[in-house]
Enzyme design. Structure first.
Site, mmCIF file in Angstrom:
data_model
loop_
_atom_site.group_PDB
_atom_site.id
_atom_site.type_symbol
_atom_site.label_atom_id
_atom_site.label_comp_id
_atom_site.label_asym_id
_atom_site.label_seq_id
_atom_site.Cartn_x
_atom_site.Cartn_y
_atom_site.Cartn_z
ATOM 1 N N ASP A 171 0.804 -1.211 0.000
ATOM 2 C CA ASP A 171 0.000 0.000 0.000
ATOM 3 C C ASP A 171 0.850 1.279 0.000
ATOM 4 O O ASP A 171 0.700 2.130 0.861
ATOM 5 C CB ASP A 171 -0.905 -0.042 1.250
ATOM 6 C CG ASP A 171 -1.826 1.152 1.367
ATOM 7 O OD1 ASP A 171 -2.269 1.672 0.330
ATOM 8 O OD2 ASP A 171 -2.097 1.573 2.510
ATOM 9 N N ASN A 400 7.105 -7.015 6.702
ATOM 10 C CA ASN A 400 5.812 -6.496 7.143
ATOM 11 C C ASN A 400 4.658 -7.335 6.616
ATOM 12 O O ASN A 400 4.566 -7.585 5.402
ATOM 13 C CB ASN A 400 5.634 -5.059 6.648
ATOM 14 C CG ASN A 400 4.313 -4.440 7.099
ATOM 15 O OD1 ASN A 400 4.114 -4.177 8.283
ATOM 16 N ND2 ASN A 400 3.395 -4.232 6.161
ATOM 17 N N GLU A 401 3.802 -7.753 7.522
ATOM 18 C CA GLU A 401 2.518 -8.378 7.211
ATOM 19 C C GLU A 401 2.555 -9.492 6.179
ATOM 20 O O GLU A 401 1.799 -9.465 5.208
ATOM 21 C CB GLU A 401 1.513 -7.312 6.763
ATOM 22 C CG GLU A 401 1.197 -6.307 7.831
ATOM 23 C CD GLU A 401 -0.091 -5.520 7.556
ATOM 24 O OE1 GLU A 401 -0.565 -5.548 6.412
ATOM 25 O OE2 GLU A 401 -0.594 -4.900 8.500
ATOM 26 N N ASN A 456 0.097 -5.148 13.710
ATOM 27 C CA ASN A 456 -0.670 -4.029 13.141
ATOM 28 C C ASN A 456 -2.155 -4.331 13.319
ATOM 29 O O ASN A 456 -2.608 -5.409 12.927
ATOM 30 C CB ASN A 456 -0.371 -3.887 11.647
ATOM 31 C CG ASN A 456 1.109 -3.649 11.378
ATOM 32 O OD1 ASN A 456 1.850 -3.262 12.273
ATOM 33 N ND2 ASN A 456 1.529 -3.880 10.139
ATOM 34 N N GLU A 493 1.285 -0.667 14.137
ATOM 35 C CA GLU A 493 0.457 0.151 13.238
ATOM 36 C C GLU A 493 -0.946 0.163 13.820
ATOM 37 O O GLU A 493 -1.443 -0.881 14.253
ATOM 38 C CB GLU A 493 0.318 -0.476 11.843
ATOM 39 C CG GLU A 493 1.423 -0.187 10.883
ATOM 40 C CD GLU A 493 1.145 -0.731 9.482
ATOM 41 O OE1 GLU A 493 -0.028 -0.771 9.051
ATOM 42 O OE2 GLU A 493 2.120 -1.115 8.827
HETATM 43 C C1 BDP Z 1 -1.250 -2.147 6.839
HETATM 44 C C2 BDP Z 1 0.012 -2.060 6.033
HETATM 45 C C3 BDP Z 1 0.346 -0.624 5.597
HETATM 46 C C4 BDP Z 1 -0.911 0.034 5.082
HETATM 47 C C5 BDP Z 1 -1.949 0.059 6.181
HETATM 48 C C6 BDP Z 1 -3.240 0.750 5.735
HETATM 49 O O1 BDP Z 1 1.114 -2.587 6.738
HETATM 50 O O2 BDP Z 1 1.368 -0.646 4.634
HETATM 51 O O3 BDP Z 1 -0.670 1.308 4.548
HETATM 52 O O4 BDP Z 1 -2.267 -1.253 6.515
HETATM 53 O O5 BDP Z 1 -4.080 0.068 5.166
HETATM 54 O O6 BDP Z 1 -1.865 -3.347 6.625
HETATM 55 O O7 BDP Z 1 -3.377 1.942 5.924
#
Ligand code: BDP
Length: 588
Positions: A171, A400-401, A456, A493
């Site tokens: 994203d 990440n994720e 997150n 996050e």
């Molecule tokens: C998380 C991701 C991040 C995205 C965020 C989002 O790690 O990169 O920008 O969600 O959706 O899942 O804002």
């Protein structure tokens, strides 16, 4: 590849190749002009720049100064995304895979002092299951709805694929090009290739240096304090000594005191700044110099208007000053290693960094990552080699994720060896983590196996949307589960898209009031638990993404707008973190 950050000193010199280069997209005949370093995507109103898929060519003339006669000369690229071929007068002299880590190309025997040549750099921005970051291979989008089964949509997707679609599995906008400095650098012929410094709070410093050439020469090292007074010295390619009355590198609000290790080898000199600080996980605590550290600071992106992901020291300075304004003490380099200048700045400013590889968008199938693993290992090693001496870096993030729940055992078998590798590679023994996504956490085997759990979470946003009461209930339930693990946890996050200037007395999604209410709800749950050792709101500032029905002018979860103006939530955190800082300050 091991490549020391370029420096000018009595033995070494450099020429910065930043400026206006010739540029053309693959297939174009005409050259245009482009600024380096910066992403090329937002430097022209031509939509082809923004949408471009594939190769692009950069060109400029370079000259090796005649004063550099007898020196070792190379080109140093701090980051060329996502892969690059380097040509001199049309002949390939080097190549590199991956856009976020540096590499050098030797010019010895190719271009001598006093000679000029045309330097061409061909970059390629294509991403897929063999690159980091990862692109989707079936053209599916990260943000959109694919409407499976609808005939005309399926046909449209097929057509897009035939025409060369490049969909990120992540994203953030797929910015590319020569985004970081390019330099011509000169060192003595026999030179220092790499240095490592590990300092303990009792003042013990271990060093090592790798050298090339210069048979029979000895490495010498002098340790200088911040007033440039020699406080210890040693000789040999590795060894240890003791710095009397050591002054520690403390994160903000403490003093990030820096020493310098000045290495000499024959005619070469390299000056490595370092801090005396130790990092350790003990039970559910994260200790810096033996004192519990609580992470509080938003995750970032390298992202700004016109520059895209381009390195910009003015922007870096402003961002760090905004961190200070907010009383933030850390960030995660979501979702790739940043430009080296940022780490150097954070060393001086006392901002703590969790350093992340570009492993974002990891999908799960029967073969979980089989074609990616060796490359991922290389990237992890190169990141640690580049950043190992920075006191600001206190933890490594493997990625990440990733999907860790569809095939939990396969995910474990993929990621756990990387966890072990990071521990083997890091001379300072920093903790290692992997950032987990919102998932069926009970199935996950690998996130709980990390030194620090980083998760997150978007309760109340992507799910239970707008219902913060229930979001609180769900978050509490999940935290109960993690608490039993007995490891420290950071909420790495959490956030809500917010349009600056959109208000609602009753806080509804997208309003500034909702963003504050969202954070108040989450933070109240975090404050209840001792094992929660950090909060990293998503994101510091609004940032550019690919297009999709969920994104209005990019991702709007910033505490600041993209031009760095505070939303209400920035003021909210400023107050919260100011109070935290005051409490920590009192313990110093
Ligand atoms: C998380 C991701 C991040 C995205 C965020 C989002 O790690 O990169 O920008 O969600 O959706 O899942 O804002």
């Amino acid at each position: 590849m091991k490549t020391l950050y370029p420096q000018n000193n009595a033995a070494r010199t450099l020429v910065d190749l930043g400026g206006i280069w010739d540029f053309r997209l693959e297939g174009d005949r005409e050259w245009q002009r482009i600024s380096v370093p910066a992403s090329y995507n937002d430097q022209s109103p031509d939509p082809r720049f923004r949408r471009h898929v594939g190769k692009a060519e950069y060109r400029r003339k370079i000259t090796v100064p005649s004063l550099w006669k007898g020196m070792r000369v190379c080109l140093r690229f701090d980051g060329a995304a996502h892969s690059a071929r380097i040509l001199l007068d049309g002949k390939e002299i080097g190549s590199h895979r991956g856009g976020f880590l540096p590499f050098e190309v030797e010019l010895g025997g190719i271009l001598e002092a006093g000679e000029s040549a045309w330097l061409t750099v061909e970059t390629d921005n294509r991403i897929n299951h063999s690159t980091l970051p990862i692109g989707t291979e079936d053209g599916s989008t990260f943000l959109g709805s694919d409407n499976p089964g609808i005939t005309a949509v399926e046909a449209g997707k097929k057509r897009q694929l035939e025409q060369g679609i490049n969909q990120p599995a992540f994203d953030f906008f797929n910015y590319t090009g020569l985004q970081r400095p390019v330099r011509l650098i000169a060192t003595p012929k026999a030179y220092i290739r790499d240095v490592t410094v590990v300092a303990r709070t009792d003042g013990t410093v271990c060093w090592s240096a790798e050298t090339c050439g210069g048979e029979g020469q000895e490495v010498r090292v002098e340790f200088l304090d911040a007033d440039e007074k020699t406080v210890a010295a040693g000789a040999g390619s590795e060894g240890s000594t003791r710095i009397p009355e050591p002054r520690l590198w403390e994160p903000r609000p403490g003093t990030p005191y820096l020493y310098t290790a000045r290495f000499t080898f024959g005619e070469d000199i390299y000056e490595q700044p370092f801090g005396i600080r130790e990092v350790r996980v003990e039970g559910t605590r994260f200790l810096i110099n033996g004192k519990p550290f609580r992470f509080h600071g938003p995750c970032k992106h390298e992202d700004s208007a016109f520059h895209g992901r381009g390195m910009d020291q003015t922007l870096n300075m402003m961002d760090i000053n905004l961190y200070r304004w907010m009383h933030a003490n850390c960030f995660r380099t979501s979702h790739y290693p940043y430009a080296e200048e940022m780490y150097r700045l954070c060393d001086r400013e006392g901002i703590v960094i969790v350093d992340e590889t570009p492993a974002v968008g990891m999908w799960a199938d029967e073969n979980y990552g089989w074609n990616l693993k060796p490359y991922h290992e290389e990237v992890l090693k190169d990141m640690i080699a580049r950043d190992k001496n920075h006191p600001c870096v206190v933890m490594w993030s493997l990625g990440n994720e990733p999907d860790t729940e569809t095939y939990p055992d396969k995910a474990y078998d993929y990621w756990h060896p990387l966890y072990e590798l990071a521990h083997r590679e890091d001379p300072q023994g920093r903790p290692v983590t992997l950032v987990g996504c919102q998932n069926r956490y009970e199935r996950d085997r690998i996130i709980p196996a990390m030194d620090v759990v980083m998760i997150n979470r978007y309760y109340g946003w992507y799910n239970l949307s707008g219902d913060l009461e229930t979001a609180r209930y769900a978050l509490r339930m999940e935290l109960d589960w993690w608490e039993k693990l007995g490891k420290p946890l950071i909420l790495s996050e959490y956030g809500a898209d917010t349009i600056p200037g959109l208000h609602g007395a009753a806080p509804e999604m997208f309003t500034e009031e909702f963003q504050v209410a969202f954070y108040e709800t989450f933070n109240a749950c975090l404050d209840e638990r001792e094992f929660v050792i950090g909060e990293m709101p998503w994101n510091f500032a609004d940032f550019s993404t690919c297009q999709g029905p969920l994104r209005v002018g990019g991702n709007r979860k910033g505490l600041f707008s993209r031009d760095r103006q505070p939303k209400m939530a920035a003021h909210y955190f400023r107050k919260r973190w100011g109070e935290m800082e005051e409490r920590t300050g009192k313990q110093h």
